[in-house]
Design an enzyme around this catalytic site. Structure first.
Site, mmCIF file in Angstrom:
data_model
loop_
_atom_site.group_PDB
_atom_site.id
_atom_site.type_symbol
_atom_site.label_atom_id
_atom_site.label_comp_id
_atom_site.label_asym_id
_atom_site.label_seq_id
_atom_site.Cartn_x
_atom_site.Cartn_y
_atom_site.Cartn_z
ATOM 1 N N LYS A 1 13.403 2.414 8.960
ATOM 2 C CA LYS A 1 14.143 1.305 8.335
ATOM 3 C C LYS A 1 14.065 1.377 6.806
ATOM 4 O O LYS A 1 14.790 0.652 6.123
ATOM 5 C CB LYS A 1 13.495 -0.002 8.836
ATOM 6 C CG LYS A 1 14.194 -1.285 8.503
ATOM 7 C CD LYS A 1 13.434 -2.415 9.206
ATOM 8 C CE LYS A 1 13.931 -3.786 8.860
ATOM 9 N NZ LYS A 1 13.154 -4.828 9.580
ATOM 10 N N THR B 1 -4.373 1.337 15.970
ATOM 11 C CA THR B 1 -5.414 1.200 14.940
ATOM 12 C C THR B 1 -6.742 0.710 15.518
ATOM 13 O O THR B 1 -6.756 -0.009 16.520
ATOM 14 C CB THR B 1 -4.913 0.190 13.871
ATOM 15 O OG1 THR B 1 -6.014 -0.209 13.062
ATOM 16 C CG2 THR B 1 -4.310 -1.062 14.494
ATOM 17 N N ASP B 2 -7.824 1.051 14.819
ATOM 18 C CA ASP B 2 -9.148 0.539 15.222
ATOM 19 C C ASP B 2 -9.225 -0.973 15.074
ATOM 20 O O ASP B 2 -10.108 -1.612 15.647
ATOM 21 C CB ASP B 2 -10.265 1.217 14.414
ATOM 22 C CG ASP B 2 -10.164 1.065 12.903
ATOM 23 O OD1 ASP B 2 -9.190 0.446 12.419
ATOM 24 O OD2 ASP B 2 -11.064 1.565 12.196
ATOM 25 N N GLU B 3 -8.298 -1.555 14.288
ATOM 26 C CA GLU B 3 -8.381 -2.996 14.034
ATOM 27 C C GLU B 3 -8.139 -3.827 15.296
ATOM 28 O O GLU B 3 -8.451 -5.011 15.331
ATOM 29 C CB GLU B 3 -7.402 -3.402 12.923
ATOM 30 C CG GLU B 3 -7.760 -2.723 11.621
ATOM 31 C CD GLU B 3 -7.074 -3.317 10.404
ATOM 32 O OE1 GLU B 3 -6.797 -4.524 10.407
ATOM 33 O OE2 GLU B 3 -6.826 -2.558 9.455
ATOM 34 N N TYR C 1 -1.664 -8.902 11.647
ATOM 35 C CA TYR C 1 -1.372 -7.467 11.768
ATOM 36 C C TYR C 1 -2.029 -6.896 13.021
ATOM 37 O O TYR C 1 -1.352 -6.308 13.879
ATOM 38 C CB TYR C 1 -1.884 -6.713 10.518
ATOM 39 C CG TYR C 1 -1.980 -5.217 10.739
ATOM 40 C CD1 TYR C 1 -0.847 -4.441 10.979
ATOM 41 C CD2 TYR C 1 -3.226 -4.558 10.731
ATOM 42 C CE1 TYR C 1 -0.942 -3.063 11.199
ATOM 43 C CE2 TYR C 1 -3.323 -3.194 10.956
ATOM 44 C CZ TYR C 1 -2.186 -2.457 11.186
ATOM 45 O OH TYR C 1 -2.278 -1.100 11.426
ATOM 46 N N LYS D 1 -0.425 -5.459 16.631
ATOM 47 C CA LYS D 1 -0.679 -4.087 17.093
ATOM 48 C C LYS D 1 -1.312 -4.133 18.491
ATOM 49 O O LYS D 1 -1.013 -3.305 19.349
ATOM 50 C CB LYS D 1 -1.610 -3.347 16.122
ATOM 51 C CG LYS D 1 -1.020 -3.039 14.766
ATOM 52 C CD LYS D 1 0.170 -2.093 14.815
ATOM 53 C CE LYS D 1 -0.194 -0.671 15.182
ATOM 54 N NZ LYS D 1 0.994 0.227 15.162
ATOM 55 N N ASN E 1 -9.486 3.827 9.453
ATOM 56 C CA ASN E 1 -8.824 3.691 8.137
ATOM 57 C C ASN E 1 -8.428 5.043 7.559
ATOM 58 O O ASN E 1 -9.290 5.885 7.317
ATOM 59 C CB ASN E 1 -9.778 3.025 7.151
ATOM 60 C CG ASN E 1 -9.577 1.544 7.118
ATOM 61 O OD1 ASN E 1 -9.729 0.886 8.148
ATOM 62 N ND2 ASN E 1 -9.233 1.018 5.958
ATOM 63 N N ASN E 2 -7.141 5.223 7.343
ATOM 64 C CA ASN E 2 -6.635 6.473 6.779
ATOM 65 C C ASN E 2 -6.586 6.405 5.260
ATOM 66 O O ASN E 2 -6.413 5.336 4.676
ATOM 67 C CB ASN E 2 -5.210 6.711 7.267
ATOM 68 C CG ASN E 2 -5.141 7.404 8.615
ATOM 69 O OD1 ASN E 2 -4.494 8.432 8.763
ATOM 70 N ND2 ASN E 2 -5.795 6.853 9.627
ATOM 71 N N LEU F 1 -6.399 -0.063 -0.210
ATOM 72 C CA LEU F 1 -7.577 0.036 -1.086
ATOM 73 C C LEU F 1 -7.655 1.306 -1.939
ATOM 74 O O LEU F 1 -7.748 1.225 -3.173
ATOM 75 C CB LEU F 1 -8.873 -0.083 -0.253
ATOM 76 C CG LEU F 1 -10.136 0.000 -1.122
ATOM 77 C CD1 LEU F 1 -10.446 -1.316 -1.788
ATOM 78 C CD2 LEU F 1 -11.330 0.465 -0.319
#
Ligand SMILES: NC(=O)c1ccc[n+]([C@@H]2O[C@H](COP(=O)([O-])OP(=O)(O)OC[C@H]3O[C@@H](n4cnc5c(N)ncnc54)[C@H](O)[C@@H]3O)[C@@H](O)[C@H]2O)c1
Length: 331
Positions: free
Chosen positions: A33, A119-121, A143, A147, A172-173, A183
């Site tokens: 998009k 994601t790990d989140e 977020y 997911k 975290n990538n 970050l």
């Protein structure tokens, strides 16, 4: 392989696209998009080797137009910034959940394979030890909740319709081409400019850092070798708290720690993420880039590629930054 890669103009998706085209010679169509985080520049090195379709994953016509003769769909497309999900969750629900549903339907109608990048989140925060694929899902931000909802929907398509799904959850990538609201690129670009370095809370939030090329390889590995219906964690080799990350960046950029400024913490900020990657490891994947090396490579890339980040830092990102941190970026 012939793949439809959704969200392939973003940070991780474009790294995956470069890897699949250059190393594996895959035939790829990218559907994206092009939100603020998606950029054609991220694909310029492989532009002539891929097909690009501008469209949204929540739009069934755009998806039908892009899918062609793909054998599988790999879905990176998402709204990804936790802070933005706190100030405006609607788009996260639309893209991350509704969009995933549209892609699952497209895969089901055509009998395609389906890989969901997650994601790990979704596991929430953990004080000690590491999450496995069996750990309960306890997301804490809009977020991570969207997911998680998407992951559950993906699993339901395996159980209910027999769709050949795989979920790959990364930690975290960091690395080249990451939008500077996150970050590491935020701190690198601010440090290079001699700007302040806003660290949330006490800076003791711990993350399991994964170099983006390792995640791209892990996703490819899970796609080829993973079993249908399974989830694979893909975690980085090293843990580091945010303040230590920022101090290393200060050093790599030749700056002074007086630039560091502690700011009000993000609401509901997870303390520590940690993933066990033993299951993907048993299939033969392992992270190749240690954090010290990857961080040095990342700083070098941002130092050498002002053409990539200058239009971002001088555009709408400035307004976002000012609204969010209550002060202007240095020009
Ligand atoms: N960045 C991380 O540390 C990390 C870690 C683990 C998993 N992930 C997951 O990896 C995926 C990619 O993350 P990223 O950091 O590269 O994100 P990103 O924000 O850099 O890129 C997202 C991409 O998706 C596109 N996109 C957004 N909404 C879309 C829509 N409705 N239709 C089509 N395209 C759309 C954007 O234009 C952009 O190209 C996400 O699913 C994310 O949840 C990210």
């Amino acid at each position: 392989m012939k793949l439809l890669v959704c969200g392939g103009a973003g940070f991780i998706g474009s790294t995956f696209v470069r890897e699949r085209v250059r190393v594996h010679g895959d035939e790829l169509t990218v559907l994206d998009k092009l939100t603020y985080a998606g950029r054609r520049e991220n694909l310029q090195e492989v532009e002539s080797d891929i097909k690009f379709v501008h469209g949204a994953i929540e739009d069934p016509e755009a998806v039908a137009g892009a899918v062609g003769d793909a054998e599988a769909i790999v879905n990176f497309a998402a709204e990804t910034h936790v802070d933005r999900s706190i100030s405006g969750p609607e788009e996260f629900i639309m893209t991350n959940m509704q969009g995933t549903h549209v892609l699952l339907e497209a895969a089901r109608e055509r009998g395609l394979g389906y890989l969901q990048v997650s994601t790990d989140e979704v596991y929430g925060s953990i004080e000690e030890g590491s999450f496995t694929e069996e750990s309960p899902l306890q997301p804490s931000s809009p977020y991570s909740a969207t997911k998680t909802g998407a992951d559950l929907l993906v699993s339901s398509y395996f159980h209910t319709y027999g769709l050949e799904t795989v979920i790959c959850r990364g930690s975290n990538n960091y690395g080249p081409h990451q939008y500077p609201e996150k970050l590491i690129p935020l701190m690198v670009l601010n440090a290079l400019a001699g700007d302040h370095l806003p660290v949330y809370g006490d800076g003791k939030n711990v993350r399991n850092w994964l170099f983006v090329e390792d995640f791209a390889r892990g996703i490819g590995h899970a796609l080829l070798h993973g079993a249908p219906g399974e989830v694979y964690n893909c975690g980085g080799p090293d843990e580091c708290d945010n303040l230590t990350v920022v101090r290393r960046i200060v050093e790599l950029c030749g700056r002074d720690e007086s630039l560091i400024e502690f700011v009000t913490d993000r609401p509901g900020h997870d303390r520590r993420y940690s993933l066990s990657s033993a299951k993907l490891g048993a299939l033969g994947w392992r992270a190749q880039v240690r954090f010290d090396e990857g961080l040095a490579r990342t700083v070098e890339w941002y130092r050498d590629n002002a053409w990539w980040w200058d239009p971002i830092r001088s555009g709408a990102y400035r307004d976002y930054y000012e609204r969010h941190y209550g002060r202007a970026l240095k020009a």
